[in-house]
Scaffold this active site. Structure first.
Site, PDB file in Angstrom:
ATOM      1  N   GLU A 153      33.289  58.301  27.441  1.00  0.00           N
ATOM      2  CA  GLU A 153      32.890  56.954  27.865  1.00  0.00           C
ATOM      3  C   GLU A 153      32.989  55.954  26.724  1.00  0.00           C
ATOM      4  OE1 GLU A 153      29.117  57.122  29.819  1.00  0.00           O
ATOM      5  OE2 GLU A 153      29.882  58.364  31.434  1.00  0.00           O
ATOM      6  N   LYS A 177      25.328  50.707  34.367  1.00  0.00           N
ATOM      7  CA  LYS A 177      25.688  51.655  33.303  1.00  0.00           C
ATOM      8  C   LYS A 177      27.174  51.975  33.462  1.00  0.00           C
ATOM      9  CE  LYS A 177      24.422  56.287  31.699  1.00  0.00           C
ATOM     10  NZ  LYS A 177      24.253  57.624  32.320  1.00  0.00           N
ATOM     11  N   GLN A 203      23.429  63.749  26.189  1.00  0.00           N
ATOM     12  CA  GLN A 203      24.741  63.211  26.586  1.00  0.00           C
ATOM     13  C   GLN A 203      25.011  61.788  26.109  1.00  0.00           C
ATOM     14  OE1 GLN A 203      26.323  64.376  30.524  1.00  0.00           O
ATOM     15  NE2 GLN A 203      26.239  62.199  30.964  1.00  0.00           N
ATOM     16  N   GLU A 225      17.029  59.086  31.089  1.00  0.00           N
ATOM     17  CA  GLU A 225      17.654  59.622  32.302  1.00  0.00           C
ATOM     18  C   GLU A 225      17.674  61.151  32.244  1.00  0.00           C
ATOM     19  OE1 GLU A 225      21.396  57.699  33.072  1.00  0.00           O
ATOM     20  OE2 GLU A 225      22.228  59.473  34.051  1.00  0.00           O
ATOM     21  N   ASP A 251      20.462  59.301  27.999  1.00  0.00           N
ATOM     22  CA  ASP A 251      20.745  60.168  29.137  1.00  0.00           C
ATOM     23  C   ASP A 251      20.711  61.587  28.594  1.00  0.00           C
ATOM     24  OD1 ASP A 251      21.495  61.573  31.317  1.00  0.00           O
ATOM     25  OD2 ASP A 251      23.430  60.589  31.627  1.00  0.00           O
ATOM     26  N   LYS A 275      25.518  56.185  42.026  1.00  0.00           N
ATOM     27  CA  LYS A 275      26.944  56.436  41.776  1.00  0.00           C
ATOM     28  C   LYS A 275      27.650  56.631  43.114  1.00  0.00           C
ATOM     29  CE  LYS A 275      26.594  59.000  37.379  1.00  0.00           C
ATOM     30  NZ  LYS A 275      26.326  60.372  36.849  1.00  0.00           N
ATOM     31  N   ARG A 280      31.278  56.557  36.370  1.00  0.00           N
ATOM     32  CA  ARG A 280      31.354  57.964  36.004  1.00  0.00           C
ATOM     33  C   ARG A 280      32.077  58.099  34.668  1.00  0.00           C
ATOM     34  NH1 ARG A 280      29.312  61.528  40.040  1.00  0.00           N
ATOM     35  NH2 ARG A 280      29.037  62.708  38.121  1.00  0.00           N
ATOM     36  N   SER A 281      32.043  59.301  34.112  1.00  0.00           N
ATOM     37  CA  SER A 281      32.759  59.507  32.851  1.00  0.00           C
ATOM     38  C   SER A 281      34.274  59.463  33.069  1.00  0.00           C
ATOM     39  CB  SER A 281      32.331  60.823  32.208  1.00  0.00           C
ATOM     40  OG  SER A 281      32.435  61.877  33.135  1.00  0.00           O
TER      41      SER A 281
HETATM   42  P1  PGA Z   1      29.301  61.962  34.553  1.00  0.00           P
HETATM   43  O1  PGA Z   1      28.339  61.351  33.472  1.00  0.00           O
HETATM   44  O2  PGA Z   1      30.060  60.868  35.193  1.00  0.00           O
HETATM   45  O3  PGA Z   1      30.159  62.912  33.748  1.00  0.00           O
HETATM   46  O4  PGA Z   1      28.413  62.697  35.526  1.00  0.00           O
HETATM   47  C1  PGA Z   1      27.592  60.198  33.691  1.00  0.00           C
HETATM   48  C2  PGA Z   1      26.119  60.472  33.709  1.00  0.00           C
HETATM   49  O5  PGA Z   1      25.677  61.634  33.592  1.00  0.00           O
HETATM   50  O6  PGA Z   1      25.340  59.544  33.874  1.00  0.00           O
HETATM   51 ZN    ZN Z   2      23.493  61.024  33.818  1.00  0.00          ZN
END
Ligand code: PGA
Ligand code: ZN
Length: 472
Positions: free
Chosen positions: A248, A432, A205, A329, A285, A381, A410-411
């Site tokens: 992101e 992050k 990711q 991660e 990640d 988060k 978050r994304s």
């Molecule tokens: P997400 O991605 O906000 O789409 O979950 C962020 C992450 O996985 O760290």
């Molecule tokens: Zn993650």
């Protein structure tokens, strides 16, 4: 503004009179919840709620309308109604600075373990807006109010000790200043995106950089921007796509396999005149939950690979051997505890192993992971758990066990910049946010610049200190 920072108690400040809530749009153009908390004195605060794409199955419930005639079912009008008609009555008359009491009431009103009745998005909007209203009511900066709240969060009773020789956190030296003072966080910044954030062109990711050699937050940010630009040049020269970016803000190049981005980023660091590893290190990640099926990791990029948990750990270790990779991660999936344990035994003394989908900022799961000696770091988060108090408790538990927290966006984000203040106030050490383009990301990076300027010497900077070699 520093006056009174160490005052342990806050007297009655104000009381909540009214809640306002609305549906707004996030950085992906999807609806999200925004809440305003208004107090009798006229003081008020506003906050909005982020949203993930690669969400973990154990996260608190994000409530969506499911009405296909609006936003393909993604509307949040029912969560907004929950704020106005169910949460507002339980908040009225409360002092907004009494965050724990407020969050307890929100949770009790919802009444379910995962906040599935009213929605974690409804609860979190209220919880965060109340923190802003409380800061306004006291006439102090948000970071100061959050610092006070953080100091008031008790250490968990039975967390495994940070000093235990068996703690996986002991593999990397634990920095004792974490959580104990205001700290400017080291940013962990997305350069290349794949997975669910970039049309699945790659399996992993995020490929990230950590400017560990920078002497300050603002120098770190300068370096990040430089590397990002140089990476754009490298991608363009190779005929790879350097204009499309993921959710992101990371580049979404059409490269053939999951290792190539590591090489490209190392080249970009060198072209920026910086030293890979010494100045700028790499992070990943893997978000491996999203390609884990039937006990196996299915990598589609390149020739394709099907790996066991041990095979996954071997692949990651081979990268740690060959690249200045210091943080990984979700190297294993959120229900692959055995894989996590193996990965931790193999790599925890060499790299930061962050659990995101594994822990979902849930104190119960973090405790379980610590007991099972999995990972050595926790992604924090807000919307995975759904209230500010529980987020602070998750942070406390993380630090008490000698694990490192990484405060994360978050994304799907909004222009709300509370995350920056939260990272500084809790002394989490790392943040992050995503890449350094797109205003929902920059709102936080820029707020960190302001905080660095305003706080001066009050806020420390650990930089490389976070990643020192293990103590013998
Ligand atoms: P997400 O991605 O906000 O789409 O979950 C962020 C992450 O996985 O760290
Ligand atoms: Zn993650």
């Amino acid at each position: 503004m520093n006056r009174g920072w160490t005052d342990p108690a806050v007297s009655q400040t104000d009381t909540i009179q009214q809640l306002v809530a609305r549906e707004i749009l996030d950085s992906r153009g999807r609806p999200t919840v925004e809440v305003e908390v208004h107090c009798h004195s006229g003081a008020w605060g506003r906050a909005s709620v982020p949203s993930g794409a690669s969400t973990g199955q154990f996260e608190a419930h994000e409530r969506r309308d499911g009405d296909p005639s609006r936003h393909d079912g993604l509307g949040v009008r029912r969560a907004v109604d929950a704020v106005l008609h169910e949460l507002a009555p339980v908040c009225r008359g409360l002092d907004p600075s009494h965050q724990e009491e407020l969050d307890d009431r929100l949770r009790a009103c919802d009444g379910t373990p995962h906040k599935s009745r009213l929605g974690a998005n409804a609860l979190l909007g209220v919880s965060l807006a109340a923190a802003r209203a409380a800061a306004a009511a006291q006439g102090i900066p948000l970071v100061q109010h959050l610092f006070r709240l953080w100091r008031g969060i008790a250490a968990p009773e039975s967390a495994p000790s940070a000093t235990s020789p068996d703690s996986p956190g002991s593999g990397l030296r634990f920095e004792p200043r974490l959580g104990r003072q205001l700290l400017m966080p080291l940013p962990m910044v997305n350069m290349i995106s794949g997975g669910l954030h970039a049309g699945r062109n790659l399996d992993l990711q995020d490929w990230l950089i950590l400017p560990v050699g920078a002497g300050s937050y603002h120098q770190a940010l300068d370096w990040i921007v430089l590397v990002y630009r140089r990476l754009g040049t490298v991608l363009t020269e190779r005929g790879l796509e350097a204009s499309l970016v993921g959710d992101e803000g990371g580049y979404g190049p059409r490269v053939a396999d999951n290792e190539i981005p590591l090489k490209l980023i190392v080249e970009a660091i060198e072209r920026a005149g910086l030293r890979p590893g010494d100045d700028v290190a790499l992070g990943l990640d893997v978000a491996s939950t999203h390609f884990f099926r039937d006990g196996t990791y299915h990598l589609a990029a390149g020739k394709g690979q099907t790996l066991s948990s041990a095979g996954m750990a071997e692949l990651l270790e081979s990268w740690v051997d060959r690249y200045p990779l210091i943080s990984i991660e979700d190297g294993c999936a959120d229900d692959d505890w055995a894989g996590w344990r193996h990965l931790t035994q193999r790599l925890a003394t060499r790299v930061q192993l962050i659990g995101d989908d594994l822990f979902v900022t849930n104190p119960g799961r973090i405790r379980e992971g610590i007991q099972r000696q999995c990972a050595n770091s926790v992604l924090i988060k807000l919307n995975q758990i759904g209230t500010l108090t529980e987020t602070l408790q998750a942070l406390r538990l993380t630090l008490a066990a000698g694990y490192r927290p990484v405060v994360s966006a978050r994304s799907g984000e909004t222009e709300d910049d509370l995350l920056a203040d939260l990272a500084v106030a809790t002394g989490a050490g790392q943040i992050k946010i995503g890449s350094i383009v797109r205003s929902e990301r920059l709102a936080k990076y820029n707020q960190l610049l302001r905080l660095e300027e305003q706080l001066g010497d009050r806020a420390g900077w650990l930089g490389r200190g976070l990643f020192s070699a293990p103590t013998p």
